[in-house]
Write a protein that holds these residues in place. Structure first.
Motif, PDB file in Angstrom:
ATOM      1  N   ASN A 187      33.194  39.847  53.147  1.00  0.00           N
ATOM      2  CA  ASN A 187      32.522  41.148  53.145  1.00  0.00           C
ATOM      3  C   ASN A 187      33.506  42.250  52.758  1.00  0.00           C
ATOM      4  O   ASN A 187      33.464  43.361  53.282  1.00  0.00           O
ATOM      5  N   ALA A 188      34.403  41.912  51.840  1.00  0.00           N
ATOM      6  CA  ALA A 188      35.446  42.833  51.385  1.00  0.00           C
ATOM      7  C   ALA A 188      34.833  43.997  50.620  1.00  0.00           C
ATOM      8  O   ALA A 188      33.838  43.838  49.913  1.00  0.00           O
ATOM      9  N   THR A 189      35.442  45.158  50.770  1.00  0.00           N
ATOM     10  CA  THR A 189      35.036  46.342  50.023  1.00  0.00           C
ATOM     11  C   THR A 189      36.270  46.943  49.372  1.00  0.00           C
ATOM     12  O   THR A 189      37.387  46.768  49.858  1.00  0.00           O
ATOM     13  N   GLY A 190      36.048  47.631  48.293  1.00  0.00           N
ATOM     14  CA  GLY A 190      37.159  48.268  47.598  1.00  0.00           C
ATOM     15  C   GLY A 190      37.107  49.774  47.762  1.00  0.00           C
ATOM     16  O   GLY A 190      36.119  50.340  48.214  1.00  0.00           O
ATOM     17  N   VAL A 191      38.190  50.420  47.387  1.00  0.00           N
ATOM     18  CA  VAL A 191      38.251  51.871  47.383  1.00  0.00           C
ATOM     19  C   VAL A 191      38.149  52.313  45.931  1.00  0.00           C
ATOM     20  O   VAL A 191      38.982  51.933  45.101  1.00  0.00           O
ATOM     21  N   MET A 192      37.119  53.066  45.619  1.00  0.00           N
ATOM     22  CA  MET A 192      36.893  53.530  44.247  1.00  0.00           C
ATOM     23  C   MET A 192      36.800  52.357  43.265  1.00  0.00           C
ATOM     24  O   MET A 192      37.381  52.388  42.185  1.00  0.00           O
ATOM     25  N   GLY A 193      36.120  51.310  43.661  1.00  0.00           N
ATOM     26  CA  GLY A 193      35.953  50.145  42.791  1.00  0.00           C
ATOM     27  C   GLY A 193      35.828  48.882  43.623  1.00  0.00           C
ATOM     28  O   GLY A 193      35.746  48.930  44.852  1.00  0.00           O
ATOM     29  N   PRO A 194      35.819  47.745  42.957  1.00  0.00           N
ATOM     30  CA  PRO A 194      35.673  46.478  43.688  1.00  0.00           C
ATOM     31  C   PRO A 194      36.925  46.148  44.498  1.00  0.00           C
ATOM     32  O   PRO A 194      38.002  46.689  44.238  1.00  0.00           O
ATOM     33  N   PRO A 195      36.788  45.244  45.465  1.00  0.00           N
ATOM     34  CA  PRO A 195      37.962  44.839  46.241  1.00  0.00           C
ATOM     35  C   PRO A 195      38.921  44.009  45.401  1.00  0.00           C
ATOM     36  O   PRO A 195      38.575  43.544  44.318  1.00  0.00           O
ATOM     37  N   LYS A 196      40.098  43.824  45.917  1.00  0.00           N
ATOM     38  CA  LYS A 196      41.097  42.975  45.266  1.00  0.00           C
ATOM     39  C   LYS A 196      40.847  41.522  45.671  1.00  0.00           C
ATOM     40  O   LYS A 196      40.251  41.246  46.717  1.00  0.00           O
ATOM     41  N   PHE A 197      41.336  40.601  44.845  1.00  0.00           N
ATOM     42  CA  PHE A 197      41.239  39.171  45.145  1.00  0.00           C
ATOM     43  C   PHE A 197      41.823  38.883  46.527  1.00  0.00           C
ATOM     44  O   PHE A 197      41.255  38.123  47.298  1.00  0.00           O
ATOM     45  N   GLU A 198      42.937  39.535  46.841  1.00  0.00           N
ATOM     46  CA  GLU A 198      43.622  39.312  48.124  1.00  0.00           C
ATOM     47  C   GLU A 198      42.710  39.617  49.310  1.00  0.00           C
ATOM     48  O   GLU A 198      42.806  38.979  50.351  1.00  0.00           O
ATOM     49  N   ASP A 199      41.819  40.606  49.163  1.00  0.00           N
ATOM     50  CA  ASP A 199      40.918  40.981  50.258  1.00  0.00           C
ATOM     51  C   ASP A 199      39.729  40.038  50.385  1.00  0.00           C
ATOM     52  O   ASP A 199      39.166  39.890  51.471  1.00  0.00           O
ATOM     53  N   ALA A 200      39.343  39.430  49.285  1.00  0.00           N
ATOM     54  CA  ALA A 200      38.157  38.569  49.278  1.00  0.00           C
ATOM     55  C   ALA A 200      38.478  37.083  49.395  1.00  0.00           C
ATOM     56  O   ALA A 200      37.587  36.274  49.629  1.00  0.00           O
ATOM     57  N   LYS A 201      39.730  36.715  49.260  1.00  0.00           N
ATOM     58  CA  LYS A 201      40.085  35.285  49.208  1.00  0.00           C
ATOM     59  C   LYS A 201      39.959  34.606  50.578  1.00  0.00           C
ATOM     60  O   LYS A 201      40.068  35.242  51.626  1.00  0.00           O
ATOM     61  N   PHE A 202      39.740  33.307  50.503  1.00  0.00           N
ATOM     62  CA  PHE A 202      39.681  32.451  51.690  1.00  0.00           C
ATOM     63  C   PHE A 202      40.133  31.060  51.265  1.00  0.00           C
ATOM     64  O   PHE A 202      40.132  30.732  50.083  1.00  0.00           O
ATOM     65  N   LEU A 203      40.513  30.263  52.228  1.00  0.00           N
ATOM     66  CA  LEU A 203      41.037  28.926  51.952  1.00  0.00           C
ATOM     67  C   LEU A 203      39.933  27.886  52.044  1.00  0.00           C
ATOM     68  O   LEU A 203      39.174  27.864  53.020  1.00  0.00           O
ATOM     69  N   VAL A 204      39.859  27.037  51.039  1.00  0.00           N
ATOM     70  CA  VAL A 204      38.976  25.869  51.085  1.00  0.00           C
ATOM     71  C   VAL A 204      39.884  24.657  51.279  1.00  0.00           C
ATOM     72  O   VAL A 204      40.634  24.286  50.390  1.00  0.00           O
ATOM     73  N   ASP A 205      39.844  24.100  52.480  1.00  0.00           N
ATOM     74  CA  ASP A 205      40.630  22.902  52.790  1.00  0.00           C
ATOM     75  C   ASP A 205      39.783  21.880  53.540  1.00  0.00           C
ATOM     76  O   ASP A 205      40.285  20.897  54.075  1.00  0.00           O
ATOM     77  N   SER A 206      38.470  22.159  53.589  1.00  0.00           N
ATOM     78  CA  SER A 206      37.481  21.261  54.182  1.00  0.00           C
ATOM     79  C   SER A 206      36.129  21.710  53.650  1.00  0.00           C
ATOM     80  O   SER A 206      36.027  22.766  53.026  1.00  0.00           O
ATOM     81  N   ASN A 207      35.084  20.946  53.913  1.00  0.00           N
ATOM     82  CA  ASN A 207      33.744  21.403  53.565  1.00  0.00           C
ATOM     83  C   ASN A 207      33.491  22.672  54.373  1.00  0.00           C
ATOM     84  O   ASN A 207      33.775  22.704  55.569  1.00  0.00           O
ATOM     85  N   LYS A 208      32.973  23.710  53.706  1.00  0.00           N
ATOM     86  CA  LYS A 208      32.911  25.015  54.357  1.00  0.00           C
ATOM     87  C   LYS A 208      31.637  25.733  54.001  1.00  0.00           C
ATOM     88  O   LYS A 208      31.138  25.611  52.894  1.00  0.00           O
ATOM     89  N   THR A 209      31.127  26.530  54.948  1.00  0.00           N
ATOM     90  CA  THR A 209      30.005  27.423  54.708  1.00  0.00           C
ATOM     91  C   THR A 209      30.476  28.832  55.030  1.00  0.00           C
ATOM     92  O   THR A 209      31.054  29.061  56.090  1.00  0.00           O
ATOM     93  N   ILE A 210      30.255  29.753  54.100  1.00  0.00           N
ATOM     94  CA  ILE A 210      30.586  31.152  54.365  1.00  0.00           C
ATOM     95  C   ILE A 210      29.334  31.999  54.227  1.00  0.00           C
ATOM     96  O   ILE A 210      28.420  31.659  53.461  1.00  0.00           O
ATOM     97  N   GLN A 211      29.277  33.081  54.980  1.00  0.00           N
ATOM     98  CA  GLN A 211      28.176  34.020  54.887  1.00  0.00           C
ATOM     99  C   GLN A 211      28.694  35.346  54.348  1.00  0.00           C
ATOM    100  O   GLN A 211      29.780  35.788  54.742  1.00  0.00           O
ATOM    101  N   ILE A 212      27.908  35.933  53.466  1.00  0.00           N
ATOM    102  CA  ILE A 212      28.242  37.234  52.901  1.00  0.00           C
ATOM    103  C   ILE A 212      27.008  38.129  53.065  1.00  0.00           C
ATOM    104  O   ILE A 212      25.905  37.723  52.745  1.00  0.00           O
ATOM    105  N   LYS A 213      27.232  39.328  53.562  1.00  0.00           N
ATOM    106  CA  LYS A 213      26.139  40.284  53.732  1.00  0.00           C
ATOM    107  C   LYS A 213      26.024  41.165  52.498  1.00  0.00           C
ATOM    108  O   LYS A 213      27.035  41.522  51.882  1.00  0.00           O
ATOM    109  N   VAL A 214      24.803  41.553  52.188  1.00  0.00           N
ATOM    110  CA  VAL A 214      24.549  42.477  51.087  1.00  0.00           C
ATOM    111  C   VAL A 214      25.100  43.841  51.480  1.00  0.00           C
ATOM    112  O   VAL A 214      24.889  44.297  52.596  1.00  0.00           O
ATOM    113  N   ASN A 215      25.815  44.489  50.554  1.00  0.00           N
ATOM    114  CA  ASN A 215      26.315  45.849  50.808  1.00  0.00           C
ATOM    115  C   ASN A 215      25.192  46.848  50.700  1.00  0.00           C
ATOM    116  O   ASN A 215      24.289  46.732  49.951  1.00  0.00           O
TER     117      ASN A 215
END
Length: 149
Positions: A121-149
């Protein structure tokens, strides 16, 4: 003498076979499945476009290697599954194409008119977020939830 030569041949063959099996196992990298649930969708018209990025350099860019899906909305939620991802860091972006014209509609200066979001649910300042803010690790089967802004 023949007996010794035969034994040495079997030993060498066994070592080569073992080495080949080890190399095959190294090449077969373990993969995982990623399920993405987009929640908080208000309108049920149109579709949700979901993209998965595996590198900072590719984030929010349309490349050949981009993993993407167009998903229908059910029960105010859109769910996509990406199979066979290698272990690593990933980031996700999505937008809800409410009018079903296969593109994200924008206002002046490229500000989105349609709902969108990013992993973590990363947000950016004056634009989209950076990869660093949105990244996550996939090291197993995973489910993520993202909310609509």
């Amino acid at each position: 003498m023949k007996k010794n030569l035969l034994i040495i041949t079997f030993i060498c063959f066994g070592m080569l076979t073992t080495k080949a099996q080890e190399e095959e196992e190294e090449e077969e990298e373990e993969t995982f499945d990623l399920t993405i649930e987009v929640t908080g969708i208000k309108k049920t018209t149109g579709k949700v476009f979901i993209a998965v990025y595996d590198k900072k350099e590719n984030f929010l860019k349309d490349t050949e290697k981009l993993l993407r899906k167009k998903v229908i909305i059910e029960n105010k939620k859109a769910v996509a599954q990406f199979k066979g991802l290698k272990k690593g860091e990933y980031a996700v972006s999505f937008f809800h194409d409410e009018n079903d014209n296969n593109k994200m509609d924008t206002k002046i200066f490229g500000i989105p008119k349609e709902p969108y979001g990013f992993s973590n649910n990363a947000t950016g300042v004056m634009g989209p977020p950076k990869f660093e803010d949105a990244k996550f690790l996939v090291d197993s089967n995973k489910t993520i939830q993202i909310k609509v802004n």
